[in-house]
Write a protein that holds these residues in place. Sequence first.
Motif, PDB file in Angstrom:
ATOM      1  N   SER A  52       0.826  -1.218   0.000  1.00  0.00           N
ATOM      2  CA  SER A  52       0.000   0.000   0.000  1.00  0.00           C
ATOM      3  C   SER A  52       0.856   1.263   0.000  1.00  0.00           C
ATOM      4  O   SER A  52       0.560   2.221  -0.722  1.00  0.00           O
ATOM      5  CB  SER A  52      -0.932   0.001   1.210  1.00  0.00           C
ATOM      6  N   ASP A  53       1.920   1.259   0.795  1.00  0.00           N
ATOM      7  CA  ASP A  53       2.778   2.445   0.849  1.00  0.00           C
ATOM      8  C   ASP A  53       3.494   2.668  -0.479  1.00  0.00           C
ATOM      9  O   ASP A  53       3.644   3.812  -0.943  1.00  0.00           O
ATOM     10  CB  ASP A  53       3.816   2.302   1.970  1.00  0.00           C
ATOM     11  N   GLY A  54       3.924   1.570  -1.096  1.00  0.00           N
ATOM     12  CA  GLY A  54       4.610   1.683  -2.384  1.00  0.00           C
ATOM     13  C   GLY A  54       3.701   2.193  -3.478  1.00  0.00           C
ATOM     14  O   GLY A  54       4.077   3.074  -4.271  1.00  0.00           O
ATOM     15  N   LEU A  55       2.493   1.666  -3.556  1.00  0.00           N
ATOM     16  CA  LEU A  55       1.545   2.138  -4.562  1.00  0.00           C
ATOM     17  C   LEU A  55       1.193   3.606  -4.333  1.00  0.00           C
ATOM     18  O   LEU A  55       1.012   4.368  -5.295  1.00  0.00           O
ATOM     19  CB  LEU A  55       0.288   1.280  -4.553  1.00  0.00           C
ATOM     20  N   ALA A  56       1.102   4.011  -3.078  1.00  0.00           N
ATOM     21  CA  ALA A  56       0.821   5.418  -2.782  1.00  0.00           C
ATOM     22  C   ALA A  56       1.957   6.306  -3.274  1.00  0.00           C
ATOM     23  O   ALA A  56       1.714   7.376  -3.862  1.00  0.00           O
ATOM     24  CB  ALA A  56       0.603   5.601  -1.282  1.00  0.00           C
ATOM     25  N   LEU A  57       3.183   5.886  -3.035  1.00  0.00           N
ATOM     26  CA  LEU A  57       4.329   6.662  -3.511  1.00  0.00           C
ATOM     27  C   LEU A  57       4.339   6.767  -5.042  1.00  0.00           C
ATOM     28  O   LEU A  57       4.571   7.845  -5.606  1.00  0.00           O
ATOM     29  CB  LEU A  57       5.633   6.021  -3.026  1.00  0.00           C
ATOM     30  N   LEU A  58       4.088   5.643  -5.710  1.00  0.00           N
ATOM     31  CA  LEU A  58       4.055   5.655  -7.177  1.00  0.00           C
ATOM     32  C   LEU A  58       2.921   6.543  -7.687  1.00  0.00           C
ATOM     33  O   LEU A  58       3.093   7.300  -8.660  1.00  0.00           O
ATOM     34  CB  LEU A  58       3.888   4.235  -7.712  1.00  0.00           C
ATOM     35  N   THR A  59       1.772   6.469  -7.044  1.00  0.00           N
ATOM     36  CA  THR A  59       0.629   7.294  -7.438  1.00  0.00           C
ATOM     37  C   THR A  59       0.952   8.774  -7.315  1.00  0.00           C
ATOM     38  O   THR A  59       0.512   9.590  -8.134  1.00  0.00           O
ATOM     39  CB  THR A  59      -0.601   6.952  -6.565  1.00  0.00           C
ATOM     40  N   ASN A  60       1.757   9.112  -6.311  1.00  0.00           N
ATOM     41  CA  ASN A  60       2.096  10.517  -6.065  1.00  0.00           C
ATOM     42  C   ASN A  60       3.331  10.981  -6.823  1.00  0.00           C
ATOM     43  O   ASN A  60       3.842  12.080  -6.566  1.00  0.00           O
ATOM     44  CB  ASN A  60       2.283  10.743  -4.560  1.00  0.00           C
ATOM     45  N   GLY A  61       3.810  10.149  -7.768  1.00  0.00           N
ATOM     46  CA  GLY A  61       4.853  10.615  -8.678  1.00  0.00           C
ATOM     47  C   GLY A  61       6.236  10.049  -8.481  1.00  0.00           C
ATOM     48  O   GLY A  61       7.140  10.350  -9.279  1.00  0.00           O
ATOM     49  N   ALA A  62       6.462   9.256  -7.448  1.00  0.00           N
ATOM     50  CA  ALA A  62       7.785   8.642  -7.272  1.00  0.00           C
ATOM     51  C   ALA A  62       8.025   7.624  -8.379  1.00  0.00           C
ATOM     52  O   ALA A  62       7.099   6.955  -8.834  1.00  0.00           O
ATOM     53  CB  ALA A  62       7.872   7.956  -5.912  1.00  0.00           C
ATOM     54  N   ASN A  63       9.280   7.530  -8.825  1.00  0.00           N
ATOM     55  CA  ASN A  63       9.590   6.460  -9.777  1.00  0.00           C
ATOM     56  C   ASN A  63       9.981   5.204  -8.998  1.00  0.00           C
ATOM     57  O   ASN A  63      10.000   5.196  -7.764  1.00  0.00           O
ATOM     58  CB  ASN A  63      10.679   6.895 -10.767  1.00  0.00           C
ATOM     59  N   ALA A  64      10.293   4.140  -9.714  1.00  0.00           N
ATOM     60  CA  ALA A  64      10.535   2.845  -9.074  1.00  0.00           C
ATOM     61  C   ALA A  64      11.666   2.914  -8.054  1.00  0.00           C
ATOM     62  O   ALA A  64      11.527   2.447  -6.913  1.00  0.00           O
ATOM     63  CB  ALA A  64      10.830   1.787 -10.131  1.00  0.00           C
ATOM     64  N   GLN A  65      12.806   3.484  -8.446  1.00  0.00           N
ATOM     65  CA  GLN A  65      13.944   3.532  -7.530  1.00  0.00           C
ATOM     66  C   GLN A  65      13.657   4.428  -6.337  1.00  0.00           C
ATOM     67  O   GLN A  65      14.046   4.116  -5.199  1.00  0.00           O
ATOM     68  CB  GLN A  65      15.199   4.012  -8.264  1.00  0.00           C
ATOM     69  N   GLU A  66      13.000   5.549  -6.580  1.00  0.00           N
ATOM     70  CA  GLU A  66      12.649   6.441  -5.475  1.00  0.00           C
ATOM     71  C   GLU A  66      11.724   5.745  -4.477  1.00  0.00           C
ATOM     72  O   GLU A  66      11.850   5.931  -3.262  1.00  0.00           O
ATOM     73  CB  GLU A  66      11.990   7.707  -6.016  1.00  0.00           C
ATOM     74  N   MET A  67      10.798   4.943  -4.987  1.00  0.00           N
ATOM     75  CA  MET A  67       9.914   4.189  -4.096  1.00  0.00           C
ATOM     76  C   MET A  67      10.703   3.233  -3.217  1.00  0.00           C
ATOM     77  O   MET A  67      10.504   3.171  -1.995  1.00  0.00           O
ATOM     78  CB  MET A  67       8.882   3.418  -4.919  1.00  0.00           C
ATOM     79  N   VAL A  68      11.620   2.483  -3.842  1.00  0.00           N
ATOM     80  CA  VAL A  68      12.433   1.535  -3.085  1.00  0.00           C
ATOM     81  C   VAL A  68      13.285   2.262  -2.047  1.00  0.00           C
ATOM     82  O   VAL A  68      13.357   1.858  -0.873  1.00  0.00           O
ATOM     83  CB  VAL A  68      13.329   0.717  -4.038  1.00  0.00           C
ATOM     84  N   ASP A  69      13.909   3.351  -2.457  1.00  0.00           N
ATOM     85  CA  ASP A  69      14.778   4.096  -1.534  1.00  0.00           C
ATOM     86  C   ASP A  69      13.998   4.633  -0.345  1.00  0.00           C
ATOM     87  O   ASP A  69      14.465   4.563   0.805  1.00  0.00           O
ATOM     88  CB  ASP A  69      15.455   5.256  -2.269  1.00  0.00           C
ATOM     89  N   THR A  70      12.814   5.155  -0.595  1.00  0.00           N
ATOM     90  CA  THR A  70      12.001   5.719   0.482  1.00  0.00           C
ATOM     91  C   THR A  70      11.558   4.645   1.460  1.00  0.00           C
ATOM     92  O   THR A  70      11.657   4.809   2.685  1.00  0.00           O
ATOM     93  CB  THR A  70      10.766   6.443  -0.095  1.00  0.00           C
TER      94      THR A  70
END
Length: 287
Positions: A52-70
Amino acid sequence: MTFSIVAANADRSEFGVAVASKFLAAGSVVPAARAGVGAIATQAWANTAYKSDGLALLTNGANAQEMVDTLTKLDGQREQRQIGVVDAHGTSATYTGKECTDWAGGVAGDGYAIQGNILEGSRVIALMEEAWLGSDPREPLARRLLEALAAGDRAGGDKRGRQSAALFVVGDEGGYGGGDDVIVDLRVDDHPTPIPELARLLTIHELLFGKPNPADLMPLSGPLAEEVRSLLGAQGYIAGDVTTAELDRVLATWAGVENLEERLVPGRLDPVLLDHLRRLSKAEADA
């Protein structure tokens, strides 16, 4: 304890995850995806909040690597985690914590990420990638994911053995009845050969829920209408008047019982429906 592939189709209209593991119901833990957003696999000592947190980050504009890093930066147990992700643009990333049990690792490329832990070796990931890159981009995404998963299984997969497998695909055109974005959601939770069983379920799914190809549809008239009337009659569905409207009505009744209503097109006939009718009639005749 798991190997998976996360991927998008060529035009990024579908995203999905295929996973297998010596773990009960891996499909309830590992995959997450949302149309127009991307797909995620969380595994090893899986942090299910990553979905859920990852999909939220992607929805809000993070790219794949940024999602993983966060996600990993905020996770005190990140060294025991493993993640694969593909975002809406096909950008991918894979992460394997240093404390994941050997063999553990992954690979990422344009539109895909493949990862695994407690594997027979790096060859599992290498052959999954080879299968993915060698598959036809025009094939349904679910089939391509399953082919890659099967390649990993043939290479030894999870070195502890086999137990579960799952396939989860979402898309812009939506799933059954158009009510959500889920195209395929199949799980084999506890089985001695979960990937062949998953393949069997996917074949049934394609029959029941696949959409007809407009180019293949045949006018429901003439000799074809007569054959359909006869085949329906053999199944106990009497079409007394061989008009298109009458056949549409009786065919819809039969298809509803057979769970094939997604393949109905008024005035036309999907060849898949015709083949299924013929098989049923032949089976009854041979019985």
